[in-house]
Design an enzyme around this catalytic site. Structure first.
Site, mmCIF file in Angstrom:
data_model
loop_
_atom_site.group_PDB
_atom_site.id
_atom_site.type_symbol
_atom_site.label_atom_id
_atom_site.label_comp_id
_atom_site.label_asym_id
_atom_site.label_seq_id
_atom_site.Cartn_x
_atom_site.Cartn_y
_atom_site.Cartn_z
ATOM 1 N N GLY D 148 -19.017 51.099 21.895
ATOM 2 C CA GLY D 148 -19.318 52.355 21.223
ATOM 3 C C GLY D 148 -20.808 52.463 20.958
ATOM 4 O O GLY D 148 -21.543 51.471 20.995
ATOM 5 N N CYS D 149 -21.262 53.686 20.687
ATOM 6 C CA CYS D 149 -22.691 53.898 20.463
ATOM 7 C C CYS D 149 -23.146 53.255 19.161
ATOM 8 O O CYS D 149 -24.161 52.543 19.125
ATOM 9 C CB CYS D 149 -23.017 55.391 20.487
ATOM 10 S SG CYS D 149 -21.895 56.434 19.536
ATOM 11 N N TYR D 150 -22.401 53.489 18.056
ATOM 12 C CA TYR D 150 -22.799 52.867 16.786
ATOM 13 C C TYR D 150 -22.811 51.341 16.903
ATOM 14 O O TYR D 150 -23.788 50.702 16.486
ATOM 15 C CB TYR D 150 -21.865 53.302 15.654
ATOM 16 C CG TYR D 150 -22.096 54.710 15.140
ATOM 17 C CD1 TYR D 150 -23.316 55.072 14.586
ATOM 18 C CD2 TYR D 150 -21.095 55.667 15.175
ATOM 19 C CE1 TYR D 150 -23.533 56.367 14.093
ATOM 20 C CE2 TYR D 150 -21.289 56.954 14.692
ATOM 21 C CZ TYR D 150 -22.513 57.301 14.148
ATOM 22 O OH TYR D 150 -22.718 58.565 13.658
ATOM 23 N N SER D 153 -25.917 50.104 18.587
ATOM 24 C CA SER D 153 -27.154 50.221 17.797
ATOM 25 C C SER D 153 -27.183 49.255 16.624
ATOM 26 O O SER D 153 -28.254 48.905 16.130
ATOM 27 C CB SER D 153 -27.342 51.663 17.310
ATOM 28 O OG SER D 153 -26.637 51.915 16.127
#
Lengths: 345, 345, 345, 345
Positions: D148-150, D153
């Site tokens: 996932g993107c979160y 990051s």
């Protein structure tokens, strides 16, 4: 009719004061000063005001402004106000200063962050203008140091919980995000649309001068030294500020206990709206208004609370709160002139 | 206190009506209808209104709304109003309809663009609600067809010049640009932020249904058939509409003659502001207000005029003008409730 | 490997040249100049380039740049290039100048809009760098005057129709809209995010210096004097330019005839995409690319055509077209280094 | 040439895969599927691709896609991939799934957040596609669950510090902010430009389904249970994600020690850029690229570290990392097809 002067009327905070006072039923603008635009009609600087504000900008002149005003707002960079304020006070004016010059009770704190303070003696009589917290002192003040935008958004949610001794003060973290109008109208690459649109970033991560201001007030609330962690960020938008605040709780509490703590503290405060547990705030909900909306969520098993607060950095974070303070100083209802309905979008 | 109902209160035009009426000193909201949100508090749909609007949305019911209101605003898609209006009128209500249903005097024009008209007989008594142009008729009307946003922005600058026979009607071109709120709150890919940010485009270039509305009014002004060229565009922003209008002049005129033509026509019109020759308008100057700002420039040697007009498409382009019309219909000052000062930024 | 220098590398057009050349398979950056940032690594000025560009900015020095480059791009304000170019040419360099200094064939036109021209003799050998129109001349040129962004967006759609004598030249109107990056990186209130977000406005309505540039080329295309009406507008976004162009047709034509006229003229031009009749263009479709998309619609009964063109003002409107010209000047495929796929959003 | 299929090609992650693969020198798009747009040319859905992508969308068909591809990307909502993947694997395809279906090693965790898992047996052979961390496993994988993107990051900055046992795991707080493209192309009021422009808000504050994904990987890194505090926020922009991460340090460390810890761990990782102490990251610096930029600051006297990381949520946070994983799975240089230079603005 209260006669009002705005010193530094063409910056964003100044122009926002002009907007609010122009719509205030019991106040009337009589003096607008601006070094940069002296002699020009205010409406040529802000054409939105075409036909609505019939005043020219003028150079600040102590005698002139004293003869024409009852209340004076100073919307200047810090350092300038402390030179002007002593004389204005001697002339019996009520002063609301939007710079940092009169926010601190301890000159040493001010001087560590800004520069030498040349009117230290006035610090003891100036009142920190967080309207909901220092209401009674403001009512009796002649000189108010209007709070910074970040401090307003961080202190309002935390103050009641610190007063109630619910928070482990060593754990407080404020992750704040501000619209670009907080940087003012001065030109800077940081506010160039091509640099800021589709951009999000932290800034001043090694230290922002609003932090000592927060620490001083939170320390007073907690009754013990508070030294929060504070990271400001810049949003790709004009108006609005959000702070997400993380803190460890000293004991397990229920959502109702937190809600009650906040609601009790801000009972009778028309500009603070408390959200139910788990409901997120949104800067859009307070845009253009003097509201501070506060939300919170409790993390199960961790005794950690997350609080969210939103303000319009130019209104409750600056000029709106300044007018609220004027209303209090003059014994009026604090909402006068600040009741414009929010825009739905 | 005038009792006001808003039918279709949760769309953007409806919510903007709620905002304005809630701040109107002589009017009071008594009914808000919404099919989609029936039973829900209005403030949960628009959290900005938390604590400010104490009404639940309800399903439209003719008897109920007639018993509780004096004035009714219809903020619905076209076709629905013509079904509701006859009964409301029979019950003596003043009606301002924001759809196209009652804007046309000739049902054939309406039917060519929209659909079968089922209340044709009412078209002769409905008045086109361009407040500055049809003021006297509006004052005596029970039913007003509130203008579209594009027509408002195009007709206001052109009307005086056509009345004065200054323009070659075969040459009129309107290049208009609208913020996305004109598309309403309904979901569509066109208003998805990822599709619209950093994007600018024309749309409906083969025909937009606001054009016949403009042509009808401009034809009346000119006293001869007008068939303008009109291209709408979509701006990457929420509120604001600009029209740049090109037209050939029938004779050489001076900037002063044009300025006087406009200023004379709009003398006594507090919401129309005429700019000096060569000064460009800006949607930001009218954001959130009921103003229409008009600018112009003459091209030397070409006998061509370029006019610019800006409005907030949700205010003067919809809900603000609707309230202005209500004020006129009820014999009040047309500015009541519409005096909020514009934001400097 | 072609050795490339960029003079004025830290402005937006310069930085965009750096981006494109850094990704060009047959070219290599060897010199970047910047007065303001001399001595600093380019990657500290544009942190996006961290680790990707290993050059420091340096002060422009004729000998140094001549010893290290084969091709030189000048991305400077007008006036400076005409001082530098003669020596660079004498040293056998290929020059692409992005300022206005070498765009005009007639120095009087240049001097009427800009200032005294100090290298008039070079105007006869410089070529106007509209890549698709003056391809052959560019291939043989040592000095190219790269077109302005507005002229590129207005000339490309009109040129084929004027060549085919389809348009009444007295009727041409170009309503153009530009993203803010066209104003460059220099600080100005006009590009302050708080002034430009949620704002749309015309500007320089009494005359923009790109108009004479358009008129000169369109006049050549038409074989008779062309003096268009041109109004530029500022969009609340960073990149992208749209021109909506209105013109009277000399005779009735079909959509197919127009489409064929455009498609034939731009046959073999990979960066011009012709849309079907009635389909609107969108700046988002060309963002970050060297494309110019052209659409059109014919108005029935009026013999009027409306054309739309979109470009990225920093790419096809400046640095991309400049690299396309370099490719042509060096006998390479014009698309080399310009094939990055567009972003879907 | 590697033959590539994209299943779900018209969502934002799918379209971004199309963009990247279309520019990949060693891969070729052979199949694009879309239920919604079956039969339509891809370039009509994304007109930016006009003339660049010569494929029609088709309905997913197992036999067809297996006969035409070597590698398959699944850009679908969770639940669908676990139905398709078993057959695709049996046919010898390399699979990169962008949904959550194959991210978790423990099906119970997946099922607690999403729904019943119908291909549990494949979880042991699927690899979590965080390219820099699980490089060797990815090289040998046939099935990758793309992060996932979160999580991307948040995990990239924390992983090295947890591996080095520098952090008190009970103190980790991630305050993350995402552009709206993370919400996808599906219509929702949350991404309506009028609701999101000039707005900033937290969301899903009582629980976001990316948190268990982070906790699983961070737990593995720390060798002990990690249960972070995670609050996501929505930015008024399209692309870009920033996470500001707060954590207590287990001992006093110097900025150099932290920098070395990060730089050593990401040595040889071309897509991770480590900033010097006290330098803030900016989403604009990674827009459109596969970079993850990491910055940090140490708070004196508090043994607290603040880390910042930025990615483009659609590239390193989705499709770029997916292609990076394809490159690794096929034994190619991980940067192939991902080297497009970033835009300076």
């Amino acid at each position: 009719m209260i006669r009002v002067g705005v010193v530094g009327a063409t910056g964003y905070a100044g122009a926002e004061l002009v907007r609010i006072i122009a719509g205030h039923p019991d106040a009337s603008l009589t003096v607008l000063t601006s070094r940069q635009y002296a002699g020009e009609p205010f409406e040529t600087i802000y054409p939105a005001m075409k036909g609505l504000i019939d005043l020219n900008c003028e150079v600040f002149d102590n005698n002139s402004i004293c003869s024409k005003t009852d209340v004076i707002f100073l919307a200047l960079p810090h350092k300038l106000p402390m030179a002007f304020v002593p004389d204005l006070l001697k002339n019996g004016k009520k002063i609301i200063d939007l710079s940092a010059d009169f926010r601190f009770s301890d000159p040493a704190t001010y001087e560590a962050v800004y520069q030498l303070h040349t009117s230290k003696d006035l610090l003891s009589q100036s009142v920190y203008g967080l309207s909901e917290v220092f209401t009674d002192q403001i009512k009796n003040a002649d000189l108010v140091g209007n709070p910074g935008c970040y401090p307003t958004s961080v202190i309002l949610p935390l103050y009641p919980l610190l007063k109630s001794d619910l928070i482990d003060v060593s754990t407080i973290i404020a992750d704040s995000k501000s619209g670009a109008s907080g940087a003012g109208r001065s030109l800077s690459l940081a506010t160039h649309i091509c640099e800021i649109t589709e951009s999000f970033k932290a800034y001043k991560v090694t230290g922002h001068r609003h932090k000592p201001e927060m620490d001083e007030i939170l320390t007073a609330a907690a009754g013990k030294p508070v030294d929060i962690t504070f990271i400001p960020h810049l949003l790709p938008m004009s108006r609005g500020m959000e702070s997400t605040i993380y803190a460890g709780l000293k004991k397990s509490v229920t959502p109702d206990e937190i809600h009650n703590c906040l609601a009790d503290f801000y009972s009778g405060c028309p500009f603070v709206r408390i959200y139910d547990h788990g409901i997120a705030t949104d800067t859009a909900n307070v845009r253009g208004t003097n509201f501070c909306d506060i939300g919170f969520v409790l993390e199960k098993d961790k005794d950690r609370i997350i609080m969210m607060s939103v303000i319009d950095n130019l209104v409750k974070g600056a000029s709106g709160q300044a007018v609220q303070n004027m209303n209090l100083m003059l014994g009026m209802d604090e909402t006068v002139g600040l009741k414009a309905m929010p825009y739905p979008i």
